[in-house]
Enzyme design. Structure first.
Site, PDB file in Angstrom:
ATOM      1  N   ASN A 229       0.745  -1.328  -0.322  1.00  0.00           N
ATOM      2  CA  ASN A 229       0.079  -0.506   0.249  1.00  0.00           C
ATOM      3  C   ASN A 229       1.125   1.274   0.014  1.00  0.00           C
ATOM      4  O   ASN A 229       1.084   1.816   1.056  1.00  0.00           O
ATOM      5  CB  ASN A 229      -1.357  -0.487   0.968  1.00  0.00           C
ATOM      6  CG  ASN A 229      -1.958  -0.971   1.141  1.00  0.00           C
ATOM      7  OD1 ASN A 229      -2.111  -1.726   0.253  1.00  0.00           O
ATOM      8  ND2 ASN A 229      -2.070  -1.905   2.033  1.00  0.00           N
ATOM      9  N   LYS A 306       0.765  -3.541  -6.135  1.00  0.00           N
ATOM     10  CA  LYS A 306      -0.226  -3.962  -5.577  1.00  0.00           C
ATOM     11  C   LYS A 306      -1.372  -2.788  -6.605  1.00  0.00           C
ATOM     12  O   LYS A 306      -1.692  -1.647  -6.257  1.00  0.00           O
ATOM     13  CB  LYS A 306      -0.506  -3.614  -4.823  1.00  0.00           C
ATOM     14  CG  LYS A 306      -2.675  -4.015  -3.894  1.00  0.00           C
ATOM     15  CD  LYS A 306      -2.160  -4.257  -1.900  1.00  0.00           C
ATOM     16  CE  LYS A 306      -3.379  -4.616  -1.163  1.00  0.00           C
ATOM     17  NZ  LYS A 306      -2.830  -4.992  -0.438  1.00  0.00           N
ATOM     18  N   GLU A 310      -8.386  -4.333  -2.899  1.00  0.00           N
ATOM     19  CA  GLU A 310      -8.710  -3.378  -1.282  1.00  0.00           C
ATOM     20  C   GLU A 310      -7.898  -1.476  -1.386  1.00  0.00           C
ATOM     21  O   GLU A 310      -7.449  -1.295  -0.947  1.00  0.00           O
ATOM     22  CB  GLU A 310      -7.354  -3.705  -0.496  1.00  0.00           C
ATOM     23  CG  GLU A 310      -7.879  -5.300  -0.081  1.00  0.00           C
ATOM     24  CD  GLU A 310      -6.802  -5.747   0.582  1.00  0.00           C
ATOM     25  OE1 GLU A 310      -6.007  -5.327   1.362  1.00  0.00           O
ATOM     26  OE2 GLU A 310      -7.338  -6.851   1.014  1.00  0.00           O
ATOM     27  N   ARG A 355     -14.669 -14.640  -3.159  1.00  0.00           N
ATOM     28  CA  ARG A 355     -13.665 -14.276  -3.232  1.00  0.00           C
ATOM     29  C   ARG A 355     -12.403 -15.214  -4.096  1.00  0.00           C
ATOM     30  O   ARG A 355     -11.383 -14.891  -4.735  1.00  0.00           O
ATOM     31  CB  ARG A 355     -13.665 -13.523  -1.713  1.00  0.00           C
ATOM     32  CG  ARG A 355     -11.693 -12.912  -1.580  1.00  0.00           C
ATOM     33  CD  ARG A 355     -11.973 -11.924  -0.824  1.00  0.00           C
ATOM     34  NE  ARG A 355     -10.350 -11.726  -0.126  1.00  0.00           N
ATOM     35  CZ  ARG A 355      -9.985 -11.443   1.379  1.00  0.00           C
ATOM     36  NH1 ARG A 355     -10.956 -11.457   1.586  1.00  0.00           N
ATOM     37  NH2 ARG A 355      -8.716 -11.715   1.156  1.00  0.00           N
ATOM     38  N   LYS A 379      -0.870 -15.365  -3.793  1.00  0.00           N
ATOM     39  CA  LYS A 379      -0.350 -16.079  -2.449  1.00  0.00           C
ATOM     40  C   LYS A 379      -0.461 -17.119  -2.654  1.00  0.00           C
ATOM     41  O   LYS A 379      -0.843 -17.839  -3.068  1.00  0.00           O
ATOM     42  CB  LYS A 379      -1.493 -14.589  -2.010  1.00  0.00           C
ATOM     43  CG  LYS A 379      -0.947 -13.980  -1.823  1.00  0.00           C
ATOM     44  CD  LYS A 379      -1.829 -12.908  -0.113  1.00  0.00           C
ATOM     45  CE  LYS A 379      -1.628 -11.054  -0.342  1.00  0.00           C
ATOM     46  NZ  LYS A 379      -2.502 -10.876   0.634  1.00  0.00           N
ATOM     47  N   ASP A 384      -6.387 -15.282   2.054  1.00  0.00           N
ATOM     48  CA  ASP A 384      -5.321 -13.922   2.242  1.00  0.00           C
ATOM     49  C   ASP A 384      -4.333 -15.223   3.744  1.00  0.00           C
ATOM     50  O   ASP A 384      -4.623 -14.610   4.823  1.00  0.00           O
ATOM     51  CB  ASP A 384      -6.284 -13.150   3.111  1.00  0.00           C
ATOM     52  CG  ASP A 384      -4.942 -11.767   3.288  1.00  0.00           C
ATOM     53  OD1 ASP A 384      -3.542 -12.089   2.763  1.00  0.00           O
ATOM     54  OD2 ASP A 384      -5.666 -11.053   3.563  1.00  0.00           O
ATOM     55  N   GLU A 406       3.661 -15.758  -2.781  1.00  0.00           N
ATOM     56  CA  GLU A 406       4.071 -14.594  -1.992  1.00  0.00           C
ATOM     57  C   GLU A 406       3.998 -15.615  -0.581  1.00  0.00           C
ATOM     58  O   GLU A 406       2.478 -16.310  -0.601  1.00  0.00           O
ATOM     59  CB  GLU A 406       3.190 -13.103  -2.736  1.00  0.00           C
ATOM     60  CG  GLU A 406       3.357 -12.601  -0.987  1.00  0.00           C
ATOM     61  CD  GLU A 406       2.342 -11.373  -1.656  1.00  0.00           C
ATOM     62  OE1 GLU A 406       1.552 -11.275  -2.044  1.00  0.00           O
ATOM     63  OE2 GLU A 406       2.565 -10.680  -0.235  1.00  0.00           O
ATOM     64  N   GLU A 412       0.121 -12.350  11.431  1.00  0.00           N
ATOM     65  CA  GLU A 412      -1.521 -11.909  10.787  1.00  0.00           C
ATOM     66  C   GLU A 412      -1.976 -12.308  11.706  1.00  0.00           C
ATOM     67  O   GLU A 412      -3.269 -12.094  11.728  1.00  0.00           O
ATOM     68  CB  GLU A 412      -1.264 -10.983   9.207  1.00  0.00           C
ATOM     69  CG  GLU A 412      -2.477  -9.844   9.213  1.00  0.00           C
ATOM     70  CD  GLU A 412      -2.678  -9.700   8.094  1.00  0.00           C
ATOM     71  OE1 GLU A 412      -1.287 -10.084   7.158  1.00  0.00           O
ATOM     72  OE2 GLU A 412      -3.406  -9.058   8.105  1.00  0.00           O
ATOM     73  N   HIS A 540     -10.431 -16.717   8.114  1.00  0.00           N
ATOM     74  CA  HIS A 540     -10.833 -15.419   8.443  1.00  0.00           C
ATOM     75  C   HIS A 540     -12.599 -15.678   9.271  1.00  0.00           C
ATOM     76  O   HIS A 540     -13.292 -14.777   8.707  1.00  0.00           O
ATOM     77  CB  HIS A 540     -11.617 -15.038   6.641  1.00  0.00           C
ATOM     78  CG  HIS A 540     -11.245 -13.870   6.346  1.00  0.00           C
ATOM     79  ND1 HIS A 540     -12.297 -12.921   6.544  1.00  0.00           N
ATOM     80  CD2 HIS A 540      -9.954 -12.928   5.678  1.00  0.00           C
ATOM     81  CE1 HIS A 540     -11.766 -11.783   6.187  1.00  0.00           C
ATOM     82  NE2 HIS A 540     -11.328 -12.000   5.924  1.00  0.00           N
ATOM     83  N   TRP A 562     -15.065  -8.038   4.155  1.00  0.00           N
ATOM     84  CA  TRP A 562     -14.059  -8.315   5.362  1.00  0.00           C
ATOM     85  C   TRP A 562     -15.014  -9.417   6.217  1.00  0.00           C
ATOM     86  O   TRP A 562     -14.784  -9.320   7.736  1.00  0.00           O
ATOM     87  CB  TRP A 562     -14.176  -7.295   5.458  1.00  0.00           C
ATOM     88  CG  TRP A 562     -13.054  -7.226   4.368  1.00  0.00           C
ATOM     89  CD1 TRP A 562     -12.430  -7.391   3.145  1.00  0.00           C
ATOM     90  CD2 TRP A 562     -12.322  -5.186   4.079  1.00  0.00           C
ATOM     91  NE1 TRP A 562     -11.463  -7.295   2.781  1.00  0.00           N
ATOM     92  CE2 TRP A 562     -11.149  -5.392   2.396  1.00  0.00           C
ATOM     93  CE3 TRP A 562     -12.312  -4.072   4.568  1.00  0.00           C
ATOM     94  CZ2 TRP A 562     -10.470  -4.561   2.539  1.00  0.00           C
ATOM     95  CZ3 TRP A 562     -11.457  -3.251   4.220  1.00  0.00           C
ATOM     96  CH2 TRP A 562     -10.568  -3.149   3.274  1.00  0.00           C
TER      97      TRP A 562
HETATM   98  C1  BDP Z   1      -3.699  -8.624   3.931  1.00  0.00           C
HETATM   99  C2  BDP Z   1      -3.621  -7.634   5.056  1.00  0.00           C
HETATM  100  C3  BDP Z   1      -3.539  -5.867   4.124  1.00  0.00           C
HETATM  101  C4  BDP Z   1      -2.927  -6.179   3.129  1.00  0.00           C
HETATM  102  C5  BDP Z   1      -3.119  -7.772   2.200  1.00  0.00           C
HETATM  103  C6  BDP Z   1      -2.127  -7.376   1.060  1.00  0.00           C
HETATM  104  O1  BDP Z   1      -4.599  -7.085   6.089  1.00  0.00           O
HETATM  105  O2  BDP Z   1      -2.845  -5.366   5.342  1.00  0.00           O
HETATM  106  O3  BDP Z   1      -2.456  -5.224   2.740  1.00  0.00           O
HETATM  107  O4  BDP Z   1      -3.664  -8.179   2.735  1.00  0.00           O
HETATM  108  O5  BDP Z   1      -1.142  -8.221   0.534  1.00  0.00           O
HETATM  109  O6  BDP Z   1      -3.007 -10.188   4.410  1.00  0.00           O
HETATM  110  O7  BDP Z   1      -2.415  -6.757  -0.526  1.00  0.00           O
END
Ligand code: BDP
Length: 722
Positions: A229, A306, A310, A355, A379, A384, A406, A412, A540, A562
């Site tokens: 980000n 990215k 999001e 998703r 990923k 996630d 990734e 997290e 999640h 979310w």
């Molecule tokens: C999620 C995280 C977020 C990241 C996003 C990402 O919560 O903070 O910005 O992935 O990978 O796991 O872009």
């Protein structure tokens, strides 16, 4: 004279102290502690093997390798080898072009096999003596070889009859730092960002050098230093000067710098009206910016992006495709040999589809449409970084596109930096997964190594778990995740067991009374956490606020994808996300064999059951128990296993230093409390749907559900301020 004697006594006392197991340890040295070898016979053998050394001077990078060697040897065996000629030396370290007569002992296939970054460590036995030859095609290969040679001492390996030819199986082995210019770290649980922007470029924190050493020791060759980000300030001249200072340090260790960039930079920074990738002014802006970056950093690695994810801008903001966006940046970087790592982590709550399907849907149509220097960063799973996810369906689905994996090292979704979770088993689960996309045994590992299409570039990225905490990662055992990422990026075929073994020896002790039980605990630790957080394919269901603690009741976050209820779909009939053909049919994105395997309840492993199926609470599991009873049992087993880990840890006190022992002990107590929090909150919540009792043999939850739902935790770490 008296001063001299006192000095000698002081030095002696110092040596004794250092030699003592009780030496103070704060974890700063990571796996590069170079602890003195305590086995007397082994130490003597080591000393003999490296008494004299041939290590010709050369580049600054060779000097780094040379200094590391001496640092390691003097610390571990109290010896600084004398510099001699090749024929007089027990240890010869030089690139292949500088090893003189020893060249004849290097098989002809070796230079091509080890390539630019690999190395050979080989014992050459002649009638006169044994010589250890450490050679490579490049100075970087020598540096990697030196770290690997030192590792042999660190893990108390024999030096007899060495024949190690290693080379990296992937090209781009990068850490992704989600670090902001404010020094907060998004999803960072180990303090602030180690990049001290305020003091750069003038002040070079010694940490930068130790960071580079640690990375080079495991073969990591890239660092994306800022958050995906991204803040556009990173592309301003003032910051480029700071970044250049870091690049100058990292270069010696073979580490290239990459930047995360915001797709709208031409607008935000350049004052253009659009960031449309097909707009000529936009192309020219990026080209000029890239040229400018290379004036500061001639070996700059490239960009990580990215886009359209999001809330981040991307080519779709302008009606263009991922390929349009990525290739435009690729073309700006190509003349300088830079690459674009374009993330496939895209999903949108405006898109009604599951998703888990969205990344595949967006990227599959563009297979073969990306430029040669663009690599899609995927990923491990399609949601996630959950405690457990099936492998991402994009692996193997893009045979004509470069794809890198990734992974998330920072925990997290795995208990931040208070839970002991060794992630290598999670990484391996993905690497070992068979996609069947190129026939049986087309594992993610083989795909990542580029075996099916040698024209592609390859790589692995790990979202870093590094911060300003004295021990870098917050939890002493979290260092193992940084370490194992590097080892696996170099060689995805390594086992989690071997990596844990090496890491424990290098980080703590070679005493098998410590190694064996702790290795078992490490290898079990990720499963423990899956059990008390998200057993049987749940995912999640963490708290919405900062992703801390349980939050299976989360149903109102402004966007459905979310929430937790979107993913577990619990009701009085049952629980789980139906991703078979009767549901979202996400399974159709896998090859038919995989699809069938997960779709058929008789073959779908329990681990992925509720990921792919919505099942009744009375569903009969393989164990013969009902789904409800099985779920409860997993939650209790998870929390109990932390208790077990605590008991094992308490027996370890005599084998390691007091400070790290105490720190881990205290963190485990927190982990145990949090495991019970997860267990009780989730069991009570799901019980409102199953309407079944918690079997009598389990202790009753500490509080009621209302209590867990009412918890509000302020100041949760890891919520970076960009
Ligand atoms: C999620 C995280 C977020 C990241 C996003 C990402 O919560 O903070 O910005 O992935 O990978 O796991 O872009």
């Amino acid at each position: 004279m008296r001063v001299k004697i006192r000095l000698i006594l002081l030095i002696l006392a110092g040596i004794l102290l250092v030699g003592d197991m009780a030496r103070a340890e704060n974890g700063y040295e990571l796996w590069l502690r170079y602890a003195p070898v305590t086995d007397v016979a082994l130490k003597a053998q080591y000393q003999k093997s490296v008494k004299n050394i041939y290590f010709p001077a050369g580049s600054d990078r060779l000097k780094v390798a040379h200094d590391e060697l001496y640092r390691g040897l003097s610390s571990m065996i109290g010896l600084s080898p004398a510099q001699k000629t090749i024929s007089e030396s027990e240890l010869v370290i030089a690139t292949i072009d500088k090893i003189g007569n020893l060249r004849k002992y290097v098989p002809d296939s070796i230079p091509a096999k080890i390539g630019t970054d690999g190395f050979l460590i080989k014992t050459i036995t002649t009638s006169k003596k044994n010589t250890i030859l450490l050679t490579a095609n490049s100075d970087l290969g020598i540096l990697y070889g030196v770290f690997n040679f030192l590792k042999l001492f660190q893990i108390n390996s024999s030096l007899a009859a060495l024949n190690i030819a290693e080379y990296p199986k992937t090209m781009f082995r990068v850490l992704d730092h989600w670090d902001n210019p404010t020094r907060t770290v998004e999803r960072g649980y180990a303090g602030f960002s180690i990049w001290n922007w305020h003091k750069l470029p003038g002040y070079i924190d010694p940490r930068y050098i130790d960071y580079a050493r640690a990375n080079a020791s495991v073969g990591i060759n890239g660092s994306v230093i800022n958050n995906v980000n991204a803040n556009t300030i990173m592309l301003t001249p003032a910051y480029l000067a700071k970044i250049k200072a870091l690049a100058d340090v990292f270069r010696l260790y073979g580490i290239k710098i990459y930047l995360s960039v915001k797709f709208s930079s031409p607008v935000e920074l350049g004052g253009l009206k659009t960031a449309d990738p097909l707009d000529e002014d936009v192309k020219a802006w990026w080209k000029a910016k890239v040229d400018e970056i290379y004036r500061y950093i001639p070996d700059f690695g490239g960009f990580l992006v990215k886009a359209n994810s999001e809330g981040q801008p991307g080519p779709q903001t302008y009606g263009r495709t991922h390929a349009d966006g990525a290739n435009m940046l690729g073309k700006a970087l190509a003349p300088h040999h830079g690459i674009v790592m374009w993330r496939a982590f895209v999903y949108d709550d405006k898109v009604p589809d599951d998703r888990a399907k969205q990344a595949y849907n967006e990227f599959k149509p563009f297979d073969g449409k990306f430029d040669a220097n663009v690599i899609i960063q995927v990923k491990n799973g399609a949601i996630d970084f959950q405690p457990r996810e099936p492998f991402h369906p994009l692996f193997g689905a893009l045979p004509n596109t470069s794809v890198m994996l990734e992974l998330q090292l920072t925990q997290e979704y795995l208990g931040f930096s208070t839970h002991l979770v060794y992630e290598a088993p999670l990484f391996k689960e993905c690497l070992n997964a068979d996609t069947y996309t190129a026939g049986p045994n087309s594992t993610v590992e083989h795909i990542l190594e580029g075996r099916y299409n040698p024209k592609l570039i390859t790589g692995m990225a790990g979202v870093a778990n590094i911060g300003t905490d004295i021990n870098w990662c917050g939890h002493p055992f979290a260092q193992a995740n940084w370490y194992s990422f590097g080892r696996l990026a170099w060689n995805p075929g390594l086992s989690a067991t071997k990596i844990a073994d090496d890491w424990l020896r290098m980080t703590f002790t070679n005493d098998h009374h410590f190694i064996e039980p702790m290795k078992r605990e490490m290898l079990q630790s990720r499963e423990n956490t899956v059990n008390y957080m998200t057993p049987l394919g749940l995912h999640h269901i963490m708290g919405a606020n900062g992703h801390y603690g349980p939050g299976p009741w989360t149903d109102n976050t402004g966007r459905a994808d979310w929430t937790a209820v979107y993913y577990h779909k619990a009701d009085t009939n049952g629980v789980g996300f139906d991703r078979t053909r009767t549901g979202s049919n996400a399974l159709a994105q896998y090859s038919p064999q995989v699809q069938k395997y997960f779709e058929d309840l008789s073959t779908c492993p329990d681990e992925y059951l509720l990921w792919f199926h919505h099942l009744s609470w009375n569903y009969r599991m393989r164990s013969g128990k009902t789904l409800w009873d099985e779920m409860v049992e997993h939650y209790y087993r998870g929390a109990d296993s932390v208790k077990h880990m605590q008991l094992v840890w308490n027996l370890m006190e005599k084998y390691i230093d007091h400070d790290r022992f105490t720190q881990v002990k205290e963190l485990m107590a927190i982990q145990h409390d949090e495991a019970i929090w997860w267990r009780d909150a989730c069991v009570l919540y799901f019980q409102t749907f199953s309407r079944k009792p918690i079997p009598d043999n389990f202790e009753k939850p500490l509080h009621n559900l209302a209590y867990y739902r009412s918890l509000r935790i302020p100041n949760i770490p890891g919520q970076g301020i960009n």
